[in-house]
Scaffold this motif. Sequence first.
Motif, PDB file in Angstrom:
ATOM      1  N   ARG A   9       0.853  -1.216   0.000  1.00 15.99           N
ATOM      2  CA  ARG A   9       0.000   0.000   0.000  1.00 15.99           C
ATOM      3  C   ARG A   9       0.877   1.249   0.000  1.00 15.99           C
ATOM      4  O   ARG A   9       2.022   1.208   0.440  1.00 15.99           O
ATOM      5  CB  ARG A   9      -0.862   0.026   1.290  1.00 15.99           C
ATOM      6  N   GLY A  10       0.336   2.334  -0.483  1.00 19.02           N
ATOM      7  CA  GLY A  10       0.988   3.635  -0.374  1.00 19.02           C
ATOM      8  C   GLY A  10       2.063   3.800  -1.439  1.00 19.02           C
ATOM      9  O   GLY A  10       2.419   2.849  -2.139  1.00 19.02           O
ATOM     10  N   PHE A  11       2.572   5.046  -1.530  1.00 17.59           N
ATOM     11  CA  PHE A  11       3.525   5.344  -2.597  1.00 17.59           C
ATOM     12  C   PHE A  11       4.916   4.861  -2.236  1.00 17.59           C
ATOM     13  O   PHE A  11       5.644   4.353  -3.081  1.00 17.59           O
ATOM     14  CB  PHE A  11       3.542   6.864  -2.859  1.00 17.59           C
ATOM     15  N   PHE A  12       5.322   5.048  -1.001  1.00 19.79           N
ATOM     16  CA  PHE A  12       6.674   4.579  -0.608  1.00 19.79           C
ATOM     17  C   PHE A  12       6.507   3.520   0.467  1.00 19.79           C
ATOM     18  O   PHE A  12       6.701   3.767   1.635  1.00 19.79           O
ATOM     19  CB  PHE A  12       7.520   5.764  -0.090  1.00 19.79           C
ATOM     20  N   PRO A  13       6.006   2.365   0.074  1.00 21.94           N
ATOM     21  CA  PRO A  13       5.709   1.335   1.099  1.00 21.94           C
ATOM     22  C   PRO A  13       6.986   0.799   1.707  1.00 21.94           C
ATOM     23  O   PRO A  13       8.012   0.708   1.019  1.00 21.94           O
ATOM     24  CB  PRO A  13       4.999   0.255   0.301  1.00 21.94           C
ATOM     25  N   PHE A  14       6.924   0.463   2.997  1.00 24.60           N
ATOM     26  CA  PHE A  14       8.121  -0.175   3.605  1.00 24.60           C
ATOM     27  C   PHE A  14       8.119  -1.652   3.160  1.00 24.60           C
ATOM     28  O   PHE A  14       7.101  -2.171   2.718  1.00 24.60           O
ATOM     29  CB  PHE A  14       8.052  -0.070   5.139  1.00 24.60           C
ATOM     30  N   PRO A  15       9.225  -2.327   3.295  1.00 26.54           N
ATOM     31  CA  PRO A  15       9.292  -3.710   2.732  1.00 26.54           C
ATOM     32  C   PRO A  15       8.255  -4.632   3.371  1.00 26.54           C
ATOM     33  O   PRO A  15       8.034  -4.593   4.581  1.00 26.54           O
ATOM     34  CB  PRO A  15      10.715  -4.175   3.061  1.00 26.54           C
ATOM     35  N   ARG A  16       7.583  -5.410   2.555  1.00 27.81           N
ATOM     36  CA  ARG A  16       6.531  -6.320   3.058  1.00 27.81           C
ATOM     37  C   ARG A  16       6.924  -7.756   2.705  1.00 27.81           C
ATOM     38  O   ARG A  16       7.620  -7.982   1.712  1.00 27.81           O
ATOM     39  CB  ARG A  16       5.184  -6.013   2.355  1.00 27.81           C
ATOM     40  N   ARG A  17       6.453  -8.667   3.515  1.00 27.07           N
ATOM     41  CA  ARG A  17       6.734 -10.091   3.178  1.00 27.07           C
ATOM     42  C   ARG A  17       5.462 -10.687   2.610  1.00 27.07           C
ATOM     43  O   ARG A  17       4.355 -10.311   3.008  1.00 27.07           O
ATOM     44  CB  ARG A  17       7.098 -10.859   4.471  1.00 27.07           C
ATOM     45  N   PHE A  18       5.593 -11.623   1.699  1.00 24.47           N
ATOM     46  CA  PHE A  18       4.396 -12.296   1.198  1.00 24.47           C
ATOM     47  C   PHE A  18       4.655 -13.796   1.211  1.00 24.47           C
ATOM     48  O   PHE A  18       5.726 -14.261   0.818  1.00 24.47           O
ATOM     49  CB  PHE A  18       4.069 -11.848  -0.237  1.00 24.47           C
ATOM     50  N   GLN A  19       3.713 -14.542   1.726  1.00 21.99           N
ATOM     51  CA  GLN A  19       3.935 -15.994   1.747  1.00 21.99           C
ATOM     52  C   GLN A  19       2.583 -16.646   1.525  1.00 21.99           C
ATOM     53  O   GLN A  19       1.601 -16.301   2.193  1.00 21.99           O
ATOM     54  CB  GLN A  19       4.499 -16.399   3.117  1.00 21.99           C
ATOM     55  N   SER A  20       2.516 -17.597   0.594  1.00 23.66           N
ATOM     56  CA  SER A  20       1.218 -18.303   0.419  1.00 23.66           C
ATOM     57  C   SER A  20       1.502 -19.786   0.434  1.00 23.66           C
ATOM     58  O   SER A  20       2.555 -20.229  -0.012  1.00 23.66           O
ATOM     59  CB  SER A  20       0.623 -17.914  -0.944  1.00 23.66           C
ATOM     60  N   HIS A  21       0.531 -20.518   1.004  1.00 19.58           N
ATOM     61  CA  HIS A  21       0.790 -21.971   1.152  1.00 19.58           C
ATOM     62  C   HIS A  21      -0.557 -22.661   1.075  1.00 19.58           C
ATOM     63  O   HIS A  21      -1.522 -22.230   1.726  1.00 19.58           O
ATOM     64  CB  HIS A  21       1.473 -22.190   2.519  1.00 19.58           C
ATOM     65  N   VAL A  22      -0.647 -23.707   0.264  1.00 17.80           N
ATOM     66  CA  VAL A  22      -1.930 -24.432   0.154  1.00 17.80           C
ATOM     67  C   VAL A  22      -1.813 -25.681   1.035  1.00 17.80           C
ATOM     68  O   VAL A  22      -1.086 -26.611   0.683  1.00 17.80           O
ATOM     69  CB  VAL A  22      -2.190 -24.835  -1.316  1.00 17.80           C
ATOM     70  N   PRO A  23      -2.490 -25.704   2.174  1.00 14.56           N
ATOM     71  CA  PRO A  23      -2.370 -26.903   3.043  1.00 14.56           C
ATOM     72  C   PRO A  23      -3.056 -28.096   2.394  1.00 14.56           C
ATOM     73  O   PRO A  23      -4.048 -27.943   1.675  1.00 14.56           O
ATOM     74  CB  PRO A  23      -3.095 -26.490   4.319  1.00 14.56           C
ATOM     75  N   ASP A  24      -2.495 -29.275   2.641  1.00 12.50           N
ATOM     76  CA  ASP A  24      -3.069 -30.503   2.052  1.00 12.50           C
ATOM     77  C   ASP A  24      -4.478 -30.677   2.637  1.00 12.50           C
ATOM     78  O   ASP A  24      -4.628 -30.844   3.842  1.00 12.50           O
ATOM     79  CB  ASP A  24      -2.140 -31.663   2.462  1.00 12.50           C
ATOM     80  N   PRO A  25      -5.503 -30.618   1.789  1.00 12.59           N
ATOM     81  CA  PRO A  25      -6.876 -30.608   2.355  1.00 12.59           C
ATOM     82  C   PRO A  25      -7.142 -31.796   3.270  1.00 12.59           C
ATOM     83  O   PRO A  25      -7.677 -31.641   4.357  1.00 12.59           O
ATOM     84  CB  PRO A  25      -7.774 -30.617   1.130  1.00 12.59           C
ATOM     85  N   VAL A  26      -6.708 -33.008   2.873  1.00 14.41           N
ATOM     86  CA  VAL A  26      -7.072 -34.156   3.727  1.00 14.41           C
ATOM     87  C   VAL A  26      -6.191 -34.154   4.974  1.00 14.41           C
ATOM     88  O   VAL A  26      -6.655 -34.148   6.094  1.00 14.41           O
ATOM     89  CB  VAL A  26      -6.874 -35.473   2.931  1.00 14.41           C
ATOM     90  N   LEU A  27      -4.887 -34.094   4.741  1.00 17.74           N
ATOM     91  CA  LEU A  27      -3.967 -34.287   5.875  1.00 17.74           C
ATOM     92  C   LEU A  27      -4.087 -33.122   6.857  1.00 17.74           C
ATOM     93  O   LEU A  27      -4.336 -33.308   8.036  1.00 17.74           O
ATOM     94  CB  LEU A  27      -2.532 -34.372   5.337  1.00 17.74           C
ATOM     95  N   ASP A  28      -3.951 -31.898   6.348  1.00 18.84           N
ATOM     96  CA  ASP A  28      -3.878 -30.762   7.281  1.00 18.84           C
ATOM     97  C   ASP A  28      -5.250 -30.357   7.786  1.00 18.84           C
ATOM     98  O   ASP A  28      -5.370 -29.808   8.866  1.00 18.84           O
ATOM     99  CB  ASP A  28      -3.249 -29.533   6.564  1.00 18.84           C
ATOM    100  N   ARG A  29      -6.253 -30.584   6.994  1.00 21.03           N
ATOM    101  CA  ARG A  29      -7.558 -30.048   7.411  1.00 21.03           C
ATOM    102  C   ARG A  29      -8.386 -31.094   8.145  1.00 21.03           C
ATOM    103  O   ARG A  29      -9.208 -30.758   8.982  1.00 21.03           O
ATOM    104  CB  ARG A  29      -8.351 -29.561   6.158  1.00 21.03           C
ATOM    105  N   VAL A  30      -8.214 -32.375   7.773  1.00 20.29           N
ATOM    106  CA  VAL A  30      -9.130 -33.366   8.361  1.00 20.29           C
ATOM    107  C   VAL A  30      -8.357 -34.253   9.333  1.00 20.29           C
ATOM    108  O   VAL A  30      -8.654 -34.338  10.514  1.00 20.29           O
ATOM    109  CB  VAL A  30      -9.751 -34.222   7.233  1.00 20.29           C
ATOM    110  N   ALA A  31      -7.292 -34.904   8.814  1.00 18.52           N
ATOM    111  CA  ALA A  31      -6.648 -35.948   9.622  1.00 18.52           C
ATOM    112  C   ALA A  31      -5.987 -35.333  10.851  1.00 18.52           C
ATOM    113  O   ALA A  31      -6.260 -35.735  11.983  1.00 18.52           O
ATOM    114  CB  ALA A  31      -5.614 -36.674   8.768  1.00 18.52           C
ATOM    115  N   ASP A  32      -5.135 -34.344  10.629  1.00 18.13           N
ATOM    116  CA  ASP A  32      -4.350 -33.817  11.756  1.00 18.13           C
ATOM    117  C   ASP A  32      -5.243 -33.297  12.890  1.00 18.13           C
ATOM    118  O   ASP A  32      -5.198 -33.832  14.002  1.00 18.13           O
ATOM    119  CB  ASP A  32      -3.449 -32.683  11.212  1.00 18.13           C
ATOM    120  N   PRO A  33      -6.114 -32.294  12.596  1.00 22.61           N
ATOM    121  CA  PRO A  33      -6.947 -31.801  13.709  1.00 22.61           C
ATOM    122  C   PRO A  33      -7.822 -32.907  14.281  1.00 22.61           C
ATOM    123  O   PRO A  33      -7.992 -33.025  15.499  1.00 22.61           O
ATOM    124  CB  PRO A  33      -7.776 -30.697  13.081  1.00 22.61           C
TER     125      PRO A  33
END
Lengths: 211, 186, 477, 307
Positions: free
Chosen positions: B122-146
């Motif tokens: 955002r903004g004209f002189f933005p300070f450094p930002r980090r970006f990270q995206s990760h797709v969790p394994d639907p079965v393992l991370d969403r169902v089995a683990d929890p």
Amino acid sequence: MLHDILITLTVLTNFTLVATSRIHKSIQVAAFQGVLLGLLPLTLGLGFHIHILLMAAAAVIVKGWFIPFLLRRALAKVHIHREVHPYIGYTVSLMLCALGTGMSIVLAHNLPLKPGGPFALFVPAALATLFTGFLLLVSRRKAITQVVGYLVLENGIYLFGLMLIEAMPILVETGVLLDLFVGIFVMGIVINHITVAFDSMDTRQLAELKD
Amino acid sequence: MLAAMGILSLACAGIGLVPVLMAKPLDRVVSTLSGTEQVLPSLDNLVNLSWLTVLAIPLLVVGFILWKWAAATPRGKEQPTWGCGYLAPNARMQYTASSFADGLVQGMGWVLWPKIQGGRVRGFFPFPRRFQSHVPDPVLDRVADPGLNGAAFLLSGLRFLQAGHMSIYLMYILLTLLVLLIWMVV
Amino acid sequence: MTWYLIVLPLLAAGVAFAIPSPIWRVRILTATAILHLIGLLVALRGWGTPPAGAWLGLDALGGWVLLVISVLFLVCALYAPAYLALRPDRDGRIFTGSLLSFLGLASLLAQSQHPGITWVAIETTTLATAPLIYFNHNRHSLEATWKYLLIGSVGIALALLGTLFIAYAANMGGVEEPLLYGRLMHDSALLSRPWLRAGFVLTLVGYGTKMGLAPMHTWKPDAYGETPGIVGALLAGGVTSCAFLALLRIYAVVAAAGEAPFARELLVGFGLLSMTWAMVFMVRQLDFKRLLAYSSVEHMGILVLGIGIGGNAAKFALFHLAANALVKSVLFLSAGNIHRSYASKQLPFVTGAIRRTPISGWLFLLGFLAITGTPPFAPFISEFNIAYTALTTGHVWVGTAFLVLLGAIFLGMSDTVIKVVFGTPSAQRVRTPYKDTFATTAPMIAALALALVMGLWLPRPLQDMLQSAALMVGGQP
Amino acid sequence: MPESHLVHISHVLLHLLTALLLPPLIPGLINKVKALMAGRSGPPVLQLYYDLAKLSRKQAVFSRTTTWVFLMGPVGTVAVGLVAAMLVPFGHLHAPCGFQGDVILFAYLFGLARFLTVLSALDTGSSFEGMGAAREVTFAALAEPALFLGFAALAKSTGSLSLSTMLAHTGPLFRFSGPLVLVLAGWAIVYMAENSRIPVDDPNTHLELTMIHEVMVLDHSGRPFALVLYGASLKLLVLGALLVGPILPRNAGPLLDWLAFYLALGVLAAGVGFAESIMARFRMTKVPQFLVAGVLATAFAFLLMLV
């Protein structure tokens, strides 16, 4: 007729056992109960052939004298005399004991007895004593009183065994008595170790192993 | 370590080049599965597999010839990859796997729910930002683990049953006995 | 008459207790184990039904269980010398004495044809194994012994009452003395029903306590957790099998009397309850010896479930008895080695066993895979067939529950075993001088190999014995 | 040698020749039409032939980061194109290598070519080529179902899984004419997406950020680039034959059929040129919707066939 008196006495001893707080007294009452049961076969009027006499004598000696002697010896090492606030209060355990006796009578009602024969009261008394033994085991804190509970439990079973006195071969009866004696003996040894290791017979320390 | 993978890839190539060999065993399996009546047509008369082998050979031969021809091209001096004139490319600018799949992941966002940290600048002189995206394994991370952790937590709730007090253990025996006797009488 | 199988070990126990030199004592132990097995194999050739009036006779059921115990005892006896050498501080006198007396009493039990003698044998085994549990002489093992002793004795007292109930049922029915199993099963129609059922309930609770069926199993995790591996193996394989045999004898009488449906319902109920209770306590279990104890509770549940389902499942329940004993011995002994090497049983302190004690680590892992039913090993055959029979003979819900529980137990158990076996043993873990030597691992490799062979092939005579034992359990004498 | 065999071999020979020599002509035609539409004379129709000849002699520049995979892309595209050409019926007779089930092989041959091109694009490690590859794969994932549903509809109508019988359909077209239009519309969209024509992607743009197909071949030069161009034109021909196949009547005798085929290809090229000159590129986000429209068209065709 005499055997009915003896049986009622045993049931009464049950109540006293549950109500006493002093350990010495409970050992004495248990011994008294043992003697009563030892004498019971003689009063059944089955004639006095050797094997019944032998049985009675062995029972009286083991239950009446030897086991209490062992327990008192174990007790002497630890100078506590009173079962301080067991898991269940004395009044409650008394009531439970009464309830147990009632229930054993109901249960005995369901088990048809062989017609004739003097064994009418045997089954309810046996189950009541069994239940009292269990009650003592469950509700008392001191190791000695638990062993007394176990003794009372064995008395109940022995009482039931008396019904089959002439049917059960001598070998098995002695085996049962022998095992009772050895059982109590080993428990005595373990109690000595406990008193040495935990310097008190309270089973609260004996609860570290848990999940 | 590579040997295992090597064998598997050879097996795949083998089936690819000569599928006819696989047709017979597959038919037998299907016939045993479908019991006596022949529900599925056998693989052979459904698809003519031998042609696949026949066509695979010209594919490889033509490919080999063209390979030879293309490799024989006179080579100039090796240059670094042309970065449209950007003078200081570094490794972090390389095209990563998640950016490769970004098109599909955004498209299927309503299914995959990718976890994204950091967002637009955002903004004209933005300070450094980090970006990270990760797709969790639907079965393992969403169902089995929890699910399993929840179950383990629930089960550990039952741990008081073995609390160490002997009188309670004896009570278990008494209660089982009473329950069974009452059940028997009833 | 195979009375020498009983007298030999008891005699050896007396001698072992008497002589001062430990080397000779251990030699006697191994010699007796080998002699006992050979004698048993010789006696087993003619296992037919024992002579009618005999008090002691080796029939198919007793023969099979005694064979299992004898093999198990041999494995432990081969392991014992190395173990005792590792523990110079503890004198082997009581240890070898009670081990040998256990073997003698187990032989007595397997051959006894009278419920009374069976009960006496079981009671004395309890008392004989009590000092074994107190082997480590620390506070925890004392507590474990106290619990083992008291809960065991209460259970045994109930079993005695149950036996007396059944004796009275026979008395009511006019079956004349002495009440041998053969006679009981023969004219079981005369037994009075209510006494018989009450008797079975009491014996089930009584011997169930000795076997370690839930909810009477509470002594097991403490007892197996605090004893050395070798004693754990013997308890898990031997004492539980004896209790199971005693229960089977009574169940055979009940089944012969036509009360099978009543008894089977109870057995299936106890089986599933044990497996669920074991599963609950196996998840996130930090102490791998207690984990094995709960696995033993689970497998007792499987045995009882197999009998409860009946038919072919009963035969494979007996097969599972042998498979379980063998694989359990491998697990307990390797767990003992790992415990000796790390001087701790708690999970955070024990990792990377496969690096520090490679052979024991691998044995522990393979044992885990075998006990949870991985194909080539014997337990798979029995668990598969029990599930198969359950699902085909109408116990659909029981079969599915059985399979689901097996799966959950596999998950729970693998969580701990993986942590113990793999991972890197970091430097600050306690490192004792213990190293995997031939003597401490060869017996287990042999036992595991035996389990593997049993999974693939069972010699013909053994199959016939198993078949007739299953028939006997089913109620046909 | 019976007379029919001789005819058959001549057909096969003609088929091979067309597949080998004709492809570069089509882009030439398209560019010529676009030029005429724009009122300029534009490059000669045979321009691509000259380019190919020039490129095969030019010096190729390879990036330092590339490995042998870099060459696999162009080589793969051409080899696949040629084999795919063997499966599609061109002129009069069936395809030389038509067999039951060659539909699946045909589709996945192009999948293989796409895979190899994407690999060689990623091999260079430049972020632009990666972006192009990513887009290519995303759009292909949307376009392929359209291709398959079209095949399914045709298979349902002709009852066979072989391209030759499916496309060289000599029977009456009336009952099938409705769904056929839908199939051809869907396939036209696939045609534009696969060959990166205007609405989906601009073949001669130079702004890396907007390209899809072109940016993947950015780093190729010399003979590999020649192969790339030739492969692209071959793809134009083969998919064109696929598009044109169902329309040709194919029962007017061999000579007429072949002429009709070539004429149809010319018309197709002209149509593409015409479409390119009157339309501008879609925005990148619009392209998936366009492709989904193609999928829906073929899906409806298939549903209609099922009814």
